[in-house]
Design a protein around this motif. Structure first.
Motif, PDB file in Angstrom:
ATOM      1  N   UNK A   1      15.624  -6.825 -20.644  1.00 49.04           N
ATOM      2  CA  UNK A   1      15.036  -5.691 -20.265  1.00 49.04           C
ATOM      3  C   UNK A   1      13.521  -7.009 -19.024  1.00 49.04           C
ATOM      4  N   UNK A   2      13.518  -7.227 -17.995  1.00 48.94           N
ATOM      5  CA  UNK A   2      12.417  -7.491 -17.226  1.00 48.94           C
ATOM      6  C   UNK A   2      11.862  -6.879 -16.719  1.00 48.94           C
ATOM      7  N   UNK A   3      10.542  -7.738 -15.727  1.00 50.09           N
ATOM      8  CA  UNK A   3       9.159  -6.994 -14.967  1.00 50.09           C
ATOM      9  C   UNK A   3       9.572  -7.659 -13.966  1.00 50.09           C
ATOM     10  N   UNK A   4       9.119  -6.985 -13.249  1.00 49.88           N
ATOM     11  CA  UNK A   4       9.559  -6.302 -11.364  1.00 49.88           C
ATOM     12  C   UNK A   4       8.420  -6.250 -11.176  1.00 49.88           C
ATOM     13  N   UNK A   5       8.152  -6.525 -10.006  1.00 51.50           N
ATOM     14  CA  UNK A   5       7.147  -6.136  -9.322  1.00 51.50           C
ATOM     15  C   UNK A   5       7.236  -5.460  -7.400  1.00 51.50           C
ATOM     16  N   UNK A   6       5.826  -4.946  -7.153  1.00 42.24           N
ATOM     17  CA  UNK A   6       6.516  -4.601  -6.085  1.00 42.24           C
ATOM     18  C   UNK A   6       5.019  -5.496  -5.081  1.00 42.24           C
ATOM     19  N   UNK A   7       5.173  -5.075  -3.932  1.00 39.46           N
ATOM     20  CA  UNK A   7       4.440  -6.069  -3.006  1.00 39.46           C
ATOM     21  C   UNK A   7       3.012  -5.515  -2.294  1.00 39.46           C
ATOM     22  N   UNK A   8       2.568  -4.408  -3.302  1.00 42.42           N
ATOM     23  CA  UNK A   8       1.095  -3.720  -3.281  1.00 42.42           C
ATOM     24  C   UNK A   8       1.066  -2.884  -2.273  1.00 42.42           C
ATOM     25  N   UNK A   9      -0.302  -2.170  -2.207  1.00 35.22           N
ATOM     26  CA  UNK A   9      -0.796  -1.091  -1.903  1.00 35.22           C
ATOM     27  C   UNK A   9      -2.329  -1.487  -1.590  1.00 35.22           C
ATOM     28  N   UNK A  10      -2.691  -1.521  -0.384  1.00 37.29           N
ATOM     29  CA  UNK A  10      -4.437  -1.443  -0.697  1.00 37.29           C
ATOM     30  C   UNK A  10      -5.180  -0.594  -0.467  1.00 37.29           C
ATOM     31  N   UNK A  11      -5.639   0.064  -1.611  1.00 37.59           N
ATOM     32  CA  UNK A  11      -6.369   1.115  -2.030  1.00 37.59           C
ATOM     33  C   UNK A  11      -8.126   0.575  -1.541  1.00 37.59           C
ATOM     34  N   UNK A  12      -9.039   0.549  -0.369  1.00 36.30           N
ATOM     35  CA  UNK A  12      -9.625   0.756   0.072  1.00 36.30           C
ATOM     36  C   UNK A  12     -11.459   2.183  -0.328  1.00 36.30           C
ATOM     37  N   UNK A  13     -11.788   1.746  -1.160  1.00 41.40           N
ATOM     38  CA  UNK A  13     -12.808   2.878  -1.358  1.00 41.40           C
ATOM     39  C   UNK A  13     -14.378   2.760  -0.222  1.00 41.40           C
ATOM     40  N   UNK A  14     -14.795   3.732   0.135  1.00 40.98           N
ATOM     41  CA  UNK A  14     -16.170   3.406   0.613  1.00 40.98           C
ATOM     42  C   UNK A  14     -16.867   4.016   0.364  1.00 40.98           C
ATOM     43  N   UNK A  15     -18.472   3.649   0.283  1.00 41.70           N
ATOM     44  CA  UNK A  15     -19.468   4.157  -0.402  1.00 41.70           C
ATOM     45  C   UNK A  15     -20.105   4.772   0.642  1.00 41.70           C
TER      46      UNK A  15
END
Length: 121
Positions: A107-121
């Motif tokens: 077993x190994x861990x694999x990661x994605x590149x990420x996705x930005x979540x921005x929440x404005x007030x």
């Protein structure tokens, strides 16, 4: 070779909702736990939620009751439904898959590149 790809991030107002998706592909033999992590500017990466192959989910205290993790084992996909988003949820969200490949039966861990979540007030 394994690829982990996230999608579904974006800009949303406080109180809004978003659904993130992640797919793992390649020479995958079996996937154990899948999960979502996030990293805000200047902070360390932190756990958001994880889910086992059998469907047992675990959440960070800050996301309980607002976020729901689910997965489709047949498609090697994991989802994160987020409601009642807050500005402090702003971060890059990363998908993680703990898996075995046909060429490496550990077993190994694999990661994605990420996705930005921005929440404005």
């Amino acid at each position: 070779q394994v690829q982990v790809v996230e999608s579904g991030g974006g800009l949303v107002q406080a109180g809004g909702s978003l659904r993130l998706s992640c797919v793992a592909s390649g020479s995958i033999f079996s996937i154990d736990t899948m999960g979502w992590y996030r990293q805000a500017p200047g902070k360390q990466r932190e756990l958001v939620a994880t889910i086992t192959k059998g469907g047992s989910a675990d959440y960070a205290d800050s996301t309980k009751g607002r976020f729901t993790i689910s997965r489709d084992n047949a498609k090697n996909m994991v989802y994160l439904q987020m409601i009642n988003l807050k500005p402090e949820d702003t971060a890059i969200y990363y998908c993680n898959a703990r898996l075995i490949t046909f060429t490496n039966m550990l077993y190994n861990n694999y990661w994605g590149q990420g996705t930005q979540v921005t929440v404005s007030s």
